[in-house]
Design an enzyme around this catalytic site. Sequence first.
Site, short mmCIF file in Angstrom:
data_model
loop_
_atom_site.label_atom_id
_atom_site.label_comp_id
_atom_site.label_asym_id
_atom_site.label_seq_id
_atom_site.Cartn_x
_atom_site.Cartn_y
_atom_site.Cartn_z
N GLU A 91 38.34 38.06 41.95
CA GLU A 91 38.52 38.13 40.50
C GLU A 91 39.27 39.43 40.26
OE1 GLU A 91 38.92 39.21 37.42
OE2 GLU A 91 36.80 39.47 36.86
N GLU A 123 45.58 46.82 35.97
CA GLU A 123 44.83 47.17 37.17
C GLU A 123 45.64 46.95 38.45
OE1 GLU A 123 40.67 46.01 37.52
OE2 GLU A 123 40.67 45.51 35.39
#
Lengths: 346, 346
Positions: free
Chosen positions: A133, A142
Amino acid sequence: MRNSASNAPAEIQAGLEPEDPMDSDSEYFASYGDPGVHRLMIADHARTDAYRRAIEAVVEPGMRVLDVGTGTGILALFAARAGAEVWAVDESSILGVARELAEANGLASRVHFLRDRVESVKLPHQVDLLVSEWMGFFALAECMFRSVYVARDRHLGPDGRMMPSDVQLFLAPIEDSQLHVERGVGLWQRPVHGLDFSPLMEHELHNLITSAVDLPQSSLLSPGEMLLELDCRTSSTADFFFESEVGFTIERPGTLHGFGGWFDVGLGSDVRLATSPFVPQTHWRQSFFPIRPLAVYEGDEVRVQLRATPKEHGDRRLPIYFMDLWIDREGDEVHRAFYSHEGSFE
Amino acid sequence: MRNSASNAPAEIQAGLEPEDPMDSDSEYFASYGDPGVHRLMIADHARTDAYRRAIEAVVEPGMRVLDVGTGTGILALFAARAGAEVWAVDESSILGVARELAEANGLASRVHFLRDRVESVKLPHQVDLLVSEWMGFFALAECMFRSVYVARDRHLGPDGRMMPSDVQLFLAPIEDSQLHVERGVGLWQRPVHGLDFSPLMEHELHNLITSAVDLPQSSLLSPGEMLLELDCRTSSTADFFFESEVGFTIERPGTLHGFGGWFDVGLGSDVRLATSPFVPQTHWRQSFFPIRPLAVYEGDEVRVQLRATPKEHGDRRLPIYFMDLWIDREGDEVHRAFYSHEGSFE
């Protein structure tokens, strides 16, 4: 400055020691340096349940599974419960907790916890499934897909599967006065307690902030269009720093305050995890790219080119987005603008 | 990686240059490293309007005012508009914007903008009033009062006034099942998609997170009590790292999920800025100190000792709180516990 331990009565201090062996207290506590993040993800029912369903549909007993960035280990435990042998990798000290949770659930014998960067880890076999994930806000924040792709190229067998298997990014033109004031540049259009703050609007327009918001469906001036689709089995990291164009036909007159963005991932076996305004909310919410507000009319053709670029120095959590915007009305270009957006997803 | 400037059409690039002289683009942009923070504060109507009213009531023409941490300069502009000569200090590059706003409002001749740490700044006179909006979450976060007190001791005249003039901290026992799950330890009490995650609850109890929440009035198990009161004219920085005890009588049976905290400051001339659950919401919201849930009954006497301690290493934004909790029922101590809380106010 006081010493914390000396403040606690002795019998209570004893209770502060973790009951189970872990790497160390300080490491455990350090793992909470980003407090609430695991809680947030696990409490996101749509997210966690979509992965659970996909893992239960895809994983067969004896399958070898690699979980990249396992965190509390919840995906690894789903896979182990479905009969897989799992390698669960995380460089964070949260791994001590993940191990403990595996034991509490009687699944420790099927999960190999590896505290390491996935870029350095060695596995005894190639794996049949890589689960991760890795999605940040608007999927790209990210930049964790970088690590996932390194792991894929090193550890996934030739017939191995990726979960997620594909990523789709969407964009839609938005009218929303409240968002315009709260997350766009509208706050500065009106006097602030009798003072003229409009110069701040001009400054903000030079470096707009993309933020996570809840887009009401009613704010869409046309349905969303797909901006980008990537196959997680074959795409490369460079494909994530895309340059893509999309067009919309405005469906009702209004004021264009910016663009909404969201993503979808396929998890396999027809399970998709969606973050659009049309499905129940996830912790990712939607992204709002504000612009200088602009009147638009039914039938206007709006074209957007969006480019995503990593920040040059450091913070990998926040890509920079560049947006070119064109509006055609009855065949003529009536507006053209360029914007730069930094992602901020507090 | 692309160069941003090269992506923009030339005519649009030209539009990217700020129209007014500023320290530099890069500094301006750096000031947005904490995006949305000035917007958040200015959009907080209760906050900004309370300062405006107090400044208009207290400031007289010719008064000398020091604004510590001026940001966009809004408090300095209120004071200048009321006739004061103002020194507005901020070490952030936002000061370039503040200067521009002063010019846009015809107040630049009355405000001296000093880009410096207030600890280093030199003023030609002592001042009659020190204005600052230094409060963090639960007032103490950020520890900015340290700088304010240095400025007070160096620059405030013997009859000078402080705005805020006093700070009060409040605490109240809370029953709130939703907060317990979302911000307390309740998420781990129930199975997580069929897995036992209760070990996470035990871990969390060793280092609880204090977070900013909206406390419904109905969640209070007894009215709030004042935990601490400080006079901003006479107190010292050490007084902020308090150790204070407060007691409550539970008014209805329920489950104690933790304690709510808020603060009030006096701004002068009877204007107070309050952040309690009983007044319109501010951006500070309230603080929630979770505990292990505990049944309580009407008439129970709950005593809390709360200690605030700066973190030893680095991050000045997040004090650590230590809490001792006692519950007496019909004269007997039926419960005693010790908790450690880290502040987290995302």
